[in-house]
Design a protein around this motif. Structure first.
Motif, PDB file in Angstrom:
ATOM      1  N   THR A 106       7.101  76.900  12.995  1.00  0.00           N
ATOM      2  CA  THR A 106       6.617  76.922  13.628  1.00  0.00           C
ATOM      3  C   THR A 106       7.691  78.254  14.726  1.00  0.00           C
ATOM      4  O   THR A 106       8.574  78.170  14.158  1.00  0.00           O
ATOM      5  CB  THR A 106       7.018  75.855  15.112  1.00  0.00           C
ATOM      6  N   VAL A 107       7.323  78.953  15.340  1.00  0.00           N
ATOM      7  CA  VAL A 107       7.681  80.147  15.563  1.00  0.00           C
ATOM      8  C   VAL A 107       7.840  80.875  17.216  1.00  0.00           C
ATOM      9  O   VAL A 107       7.870  80.140  18.172  1.00  0.00           O
ATOM     10  CB  VAL A 107       6.806  81.729  15.454  1.00  0.00           C
ATOM     11  N   GLY A 108       9.508  81.038  17.670  1.00  0.00           N
ATOM     12  CA  GLY A 108      10.140  80.952  18.807  1.00  0.00           C
ATOM     13  C   GLY A 108       9.540  81.689  19.620  1.00  0.00           C
ATOM     14  O   GLY A 108       8.830  82.965  18.831  1.00  0.00           O
ATOM     15  N   HIS A 109       9.908  82.520  20.699  1.00  0.00           N
ATOM     16  CA  HIS A 109       9.648  83.718  21.587  1.00  0.00           C
ATOM     17  C   HIS A 109      10.954  84.606  22.079  1.00  0.00           C
ATOM     18  O   HIS A 109      10.574  85.450  22.758  1.00  0.00           O
ATOM     19  CB  HIS A 109       8.840  83.135  22.277  1.00  0.00           C
TER      20      HIS A 109
ATOM     21  N   VAL B 146      13.490  71.725  23.319  1.00  0.00           N
ATOM     22  CA  VAL B 146      13.845  72.242  24.718  1.00  0.00           C
ATOM     23  C   VAL B 146      14.036  73.962  24.053  1.00  0.00           C
ATOM     24  O   VAL B 146      14.373  74.907  24.152  1.00  0.00           O
ATOM     25  CB  VAL B 146      15.280  71.767  24.568  1.00  0.00           C
ATOM     26  N   GLY B 147      13.539  74.542  22.817  1.00  0.00           N
ATOM     27  CA  GLY B 147      12.776  75.525  21.705  1.00  0.00           C
ATOM     28  C   GLY B 147      14.337  76.106  21.833  1.00  0.00           C
ATOM     29  O   GLY B 147      14.344  76.925  21.676  1.00  0.00           O
ATOM     30  N   ALA B 148      15.498  75.428  21.165  1.00  0.00           N
ATOM     31  CA  ALA B 148      16.855  75.988  21.001  1.00  0.00           C
ATOM     32  C   ALA B 148      16.377  76.076  19.104  1.00  0.00           C
ATOM     33  O   ALA B 148      17.411  75.910  18.007  1.00  0.00           O
ATOM     34  CB  ALA B 148      17.679  74.867  20.752  1.00  0.00           C
ATOM     35  N   PHE B 149      15.580  77.362  19.179  1.00  0.00           N
ATOM     36  CA  PHE B 149      15.530  77.990  17.497  1.00  0.00           C
ATOM     37  C   PHE B 149      14.740  79.045  17.497  1.00  0.00           C
ATOM     38  O   PHE B 149      14.036  79.785  18.589  1.00  0.00           O
ATOM     39  CB  PHE B 149      14.435  76.529  16.630  1.00  0.00           C
ATOM     40  N   ASP B 150      14.633  79.937  16.894  1.00  0.00           N
ATOM     41  CA  ASP B 150      14.093  81.791  16.041  1.00  0.00           C
ATOM     42  C   ASP B 150      12.342  80.349  14.817  1.00  0.00           C
ATOM     43  O   ASP B 150      11.561  81.478  15.252  1.00  0.00           O
ATOM     44  CB  ASP B 150      14.703  82.089  15.730  1.00  0.00           C
ATOM     45  N   LEU B 151      13.527  80.128  13.951  1.00  0.00           N
ATOM     46  CA  LEU B 151      12.138  79.266  13.554  1.00  0.00           C
ATOM     47  C   LEU B 151      12.512  77.795  12.812  1.00  0.00           C
ATOM     48  O   LEU B 151      13.685  77.484  12.987  1.00  0.00           O
ATOM     49  CB  LEU B 151      12.035  79.770  12.141  1.00  0.00           C
TER      50      LEU B 151
ATOM     51  N   GLY C  88       1.988  74.580  27.424  1.00  0.00           N
ATOM     52  CA  GLY C  88       2.284  73.331  27.036  1.00  0.00           C
ATOM     53  C   GLY C  88       3.024  73.034  27.099  1.00  0.00           C
ATOM     54  O   GLY C  88       4.590  73.506  26.293  1.00  0.00           O
ATOM     55  N   GLU C  89       3.683  71.279  26.906  1.00  0.00           N
ATOM     56  CA  GLU C  89       4.526  70.858  27.075  1.00  0.00           C
ATOM     57  C   GLU C  89       4.967  70.905  25.494  1.00  0.00           C
ATOM     58  O   GLU C  89       6.193  70.620  25.536  1.00  0.00           O
ATOM     59  CB  GLU C  89       4.648  69.093  27.988  1.00  0.00           C
ATOM     60  N   GLN C  90       4.484  70.223  24.489  1.00  0.00           N
ATOM     61  CA  GLN C  90       5.053  70.966  23.584  1.00  0.00           C
ATOM     62  C   GLN C  90       4.558  71.634  22.668  1.00  0.00           C
ATOM     63  O   GLN C  90       4.776  72.069  21.474  1.00  0.00           O
ATOM     64  CB  GLN C  90       4.587  69.993  22.800  1.00  0.00           C
ATOM     65  N   ASN C  91       4.717  73.013  23.718  1.00  0.00           N
ATOM     66  CA  ASN C  91       4.244  74.116  23.017  1.00  0.00           C
ATOM     67  C   ASN C  91       5.726  75.133  22.825  1.00  0.00           C
ATOM     68  O   ASN C  91       6.145  75.424  23.866  1.00  0.00           O
ATOM     69  CB  ASN C  91       3.350  74.992  23.680  1.00  0.00           C
ATOM     70  N   TYR C  92       6.518  74.385  21.568  1.00  0.00           N
ATOM     71  CA  TYR C  92       7.646  74.631  21.663  1.00  0.00           C
ATOM     72  C   TYR C  92       8.182  75.796  21.548  1.00  0.00           C
ATOM     73  O   TYR C  92       9.683  76.858  22.531  1.00  0.00           O
ATOM     74  CB  TYR C  92       8.660  73.668  20.519  1.00  0.00           C
ATOM     75  N   GLY C  93       7.581  76.725  21.049  1.00  0.00           N
ATOM     76  CA  GLY C  93       7.917  78.064  21.307  1.00  0.00           C
ATOM     77  C   GLY C  93       7.509  79.177  21.943  1.00  0.00           C
ATOM     78  O   GLY C  93       7.834  80.138  21.818  1.00  0.00           O
ATOM     79  N   LYS C  94       7.040  78.530  23.529  1.00  0.00           N
ATOM     80  CA  LYS C  94       6.380  79.020  23.870  1.00  0.00           C
ATOM     81  C   LYS C  94       5.513  80.865  24.061  1.00  0.00           C
ATOM     82  O   LYS C  94       5.944  81.586  24.384  1.00  0.00           O
ATOM     83  CB  LYS C  94       7.573  79.191  24.905  1.00  0.00           C
ATOM     84  N   VAL C  95       4.812  79.955  22.960  1.00  0.00           N
ATOM     85  CA  VAL C  95       3.944  81.482  22.524  1.00  0.00           C
ATOM     86  C   VAL C  95       2.567  80.995  22.838  1.00  0.00           C
ATOM     87  O   VAL C  95       1.814  80.088  23.241  1.00  0.00           O
ATOM     88  CB  VAL C  95       4.238  82.235  21.730  1.00  0.00           C
TER      89      VAL C  95
ATOM     90  N   ALA D  46      -1.694  85.844  18.096  1.00  0.00           N
ATOM     91  CA  ALA D  46      -0.514  86.224  18.846  1.00  0.00           C
ATOM     92  C   ALA D  46       0.962  85.655  18.256  1.00  0.00           C
ATOM     93  O   ALA D  46       1.695  86.083  18.443  1.00  0.00           O
ATOM     94  CB  ALA D  46      -0.388  85.212  19.751  1.00  0.00           C
ATOM     95  N   GLY D  47       0.799  85.226  17.192  1.00  0.00           N
ATOM     96  CA  GLY D  47       2.123  84.695  16.147  1.00  0.00           C
ATOM     97  C   GLY D  47       2.599  83.735  16.691  1.00  0.00           C
ATOM     98  O   GLY D  47       3.548  83.385  16.254  1.00  0.00           O
ATOM     99  N   HIS D  48       1.541  82.455  17.294  1.00  0.00           N
ATOM    100  CA  HIS D  48       1.889  81.569  17.633  1.00  0.00           C
ATOM    101  C   HIS D  48       3.235  80.734  16.757  1.00  0.00           C
ATOM    102  O   HIS D  48       4.180  79.766  16.771  1.00  0.00           O
ATOM    103  CB  HIS D  48       1.595  80.458  17.806  1.00  0.00           C
ATOM    104  N   SER D  49       2.118  80.399  15.459  1.00  0.00           N
ATOM    105  CA  SER D  49       2.650  79.485  14.163  1.00  0.00           C
ATOM    106  C   SER D  49       2.016  79.993  13.131  1.00  0.00           C
ATOM    107  O   SER D  49       1.191  80.368  13.538  1.00  0.00           O
ATOM    108  CB  SER D  49       2.957  77.825  15.269  1.00  0.00           C
TER     109      SER D  49
END
Length: 550
Positions: free
Chosen positions: A303-306, A441-446, A468-475, A510-513
């Motif tokens: 999973t990739v962050g934003h 909470v999206g506290a990651f880059d990868l 989405g509530e589980q789109n942790y990377g917000k992409v 989009a490079g979501h994941s």
């Protein structure tokens, strides 16, 4: 509710290089097709009553409410599912069939052009507090999960946000659910059915299920918990009106991934995964052991962050291009009896109906393209193997990993990204905090984990919608959201599959994941254990038929 979706940390094979295959058996078969199962099926009446099943879980369960933001951890969802009424069970092909213990019937119709589902409950269905299971439980579950009241910290509103009302039918045991538009995966909703009386306030919903299950209505209930020993024991619910469990108890014990094999070999647990080469080698040769394999919906995903550099789509695409998924799958395959499948789709597994490889240019291992993408994004190549820089800042990403998980796969990815000038810091965090304080909470880059049992495609919508509530990377992207909305409302499966594949193409771009590979289902179990093992796409049927042959 996403009872079929769970997230579990993957523990991956230690290898000496990325080429893969060097340690693999001389002859490897193909990975079991998605949907294949091996559970040693036996009729209930041929099994002895009693006994205990001892299983491992990956962390202590804090939140049991699967509808709540912190309740998406897979082991917690599995334990909860044993204790609540299940409307549906899935067959070998992942097709739902009503559980007659709970659901007498469910009929789909229309009213004023709107889709209406009428659920008729088994008149014997009763909660542990003595109250009957009624239409009001459906109504409360809908009201808490539809997203209209933000005091409820909801993990996913998907499906519930398409419902316009839940009404009493001909009697209290009949629920009439009306949708504003057709909803193809309606059978994914209300499963398990949750007790409305324990959900109907924000306090009960958010905190009333922390380290406990306050009300139950399934074949099992929580017997004892021991946080010091990290064990949770479920026992039969003596008030359950349906098929009673054969076993006296199931004990779940939280163990580090590296300790599970040893615990099995020491006869402390009765099942252990053999999807890693070292574990498989030790387990497959162990006494009193049967190896059962199957094809589950089971994806290991990066999973990739934003944030920071990853806010640029070109950088996210470069990450995907720099990763040799074939090499990772080969490394995962080394020492296993079959080759592990790479995945080119966010919604379907290889050999599953609807699967297409949509990875395209973004998903292709292409170091030159990765470097070009980084050049275009303004990240200048470093000298002497150093990270790229832009405006004086180094291109550095933080890869968050649970401390119960192996760092072998992250280290391989770290090495791959270094080849294109991306510096990766591996950061191990406490397993009990991994989802709640980092992933959610999206506290990651990868980061990486396994997505499992997403047999209903709509269960993945909160992962891939831009909000989405589980789109942790917000992409995400509006075009993806539109296609998902269309797919969710499409009752023609062929058309829905086409829409999902269109969305998948955009997710790759989009490079979501980065879907890496289909995690193999290899389970070492005691040979005397029946109706248990590798379930494939089928339901575990709440373990009521699991038992010992002698």
């Amino acid at each position: 509710m996403r009872n079929s979706m769970a997230l579990a940390v993957a523990a991956l094979l230690l290898v000496t290089g990325c080429g893969g295959g060097g340690g693999a058996p001389a002859k490897q078969g193909e990975q079991p097709k998605t949907g294949s199962a091996d559970i040693n099926p036996k009729p209930r009446d041929t099994l002895r009553k009693g006994g205990t099943l001892r299983l491992s879980i990956q962390q202590w369960i804090t939140q049991y409410n699967v509808g709540q933001t912190d309740g998406t951890q897979g082991d917690g969802a599995s334990i909860l599912a044993l204790t609540q009424p299940a409307l549906w069970f899935l067959d070998a092909n992942g097709v739902p069939a009503a559980n007659p213990d709970v659901l007498a019937s469910a009929e789909v119709g229309t009213d004023g052009g709107k889709q209406v589902v009428t659920y008729q409950l088994n008149p014997k269905a009763t909660w542990s507090d003595g109250t009957p299971v009624t239409w009001q439980d459906f109504a409360t579950q809908w009201k808490t999960l539809n997203g209209t009241d933000d005091r409820f910290q909801v993990a996913s509103t998907t499906g519930y946000d398409t419902i316009t009302g839940v009404e009493r039918g001909g009697d209290d045991r009949t629920a009439k659910v009306t949708f504003k538009a057709p909803y193809a995966d309606w059978q994914s909703l209300f499963n398990p059915l949750m007790p409305g009386a324990a959900l109907d306030t924000p306090e009960e919903f958010n905190t009333g299920w922390i380290e406990k299950i306050p009300v139950w209505g399934g074949p099992w209930k929580i017997g004892t918990t021991d946080k010091t020993a990290q064990t949770i024991t479920v026992v039969p619910n003596e008030k359950y009106w349906g098929a009673k469990p054969l076993l006296d108890s199931v004990v779940f014990r939280a163990l580090d991934a590296t300790a599970i094999t040893e615990a099995y070999l020491n006869n402390e647990i009765d099942q252990a995964p053999g999807r890693e080469a070292d574990a498989y080698k030790r387990l497959s040769g162990a006494a009193n052991t049967a190896i059962r394999t199957g094809g589950r919906w089971d994806e290991t995903q990066l999973t990739v962050g934003h944030n920071g550099p990853l806010g640029d789509e070109r950088v996210r695409q470069a990450v995907a291009n720099a990763i040799d998924r074939t090499a990772l799958a080969a490394a995962q395959s080394a020492g296993l009896p079959f080759k592990v499948n790479t995945i080119g789709n966010h919604f379907f597994m290889p050999s599953q109906d609807g699967y297409r490889d949509n990875s395209g240019d973004t998903g292709r291992f292409d170091v030159a393209r990765a470097k070009q993408q980084l050049d275009a994004a303004g990240w200048a190549a470093g000298s002497d193997g150093k990270a790229r820089t832009k405006d004086g800042a180094a291109l550095k990403l933080v890869f968050v990993v649970s401390n119960r998980a192996s760092t072998d796969l992250p280290q391989l990815i770290q090495n791959m990204l270094a080849q294109v000038g991306i510096d990766v810091e591996l950061r191990k965090v406490p397993s009990n905090d991994f989802f709640a304080k980092y992933v959610n909470v999206g506290a990651f880059d990868l980061t990486y984990f396994r997505n499992v049992d997403n047999i209903y495609p709509s269960l993945l919508f909160p992962v891939y919608r831009s909000d989405g509530e589980q789109n942790y990377g917000k992409v995400g992207a509006p075009e993806i959201d539109k296609l998902l909305d269309q797919a969710g409302a499409e009752t023609n499966r062929a058309k829905a599959v086409d829409l999902l594949n269109q969305a998948d193409v955009l997710l790759w771009k989009a490079g979501h994941s980065v879907p890496l590979f289909q995690t193999p289902q290899i389970s070492a179990v005691r040979p005397g254990l029946a109706n248990f093992g590798a379930f494939g796409l089928s339901s575990e049927r709440q373990y009521v038929d699991v038992g010992w042959t002698s």
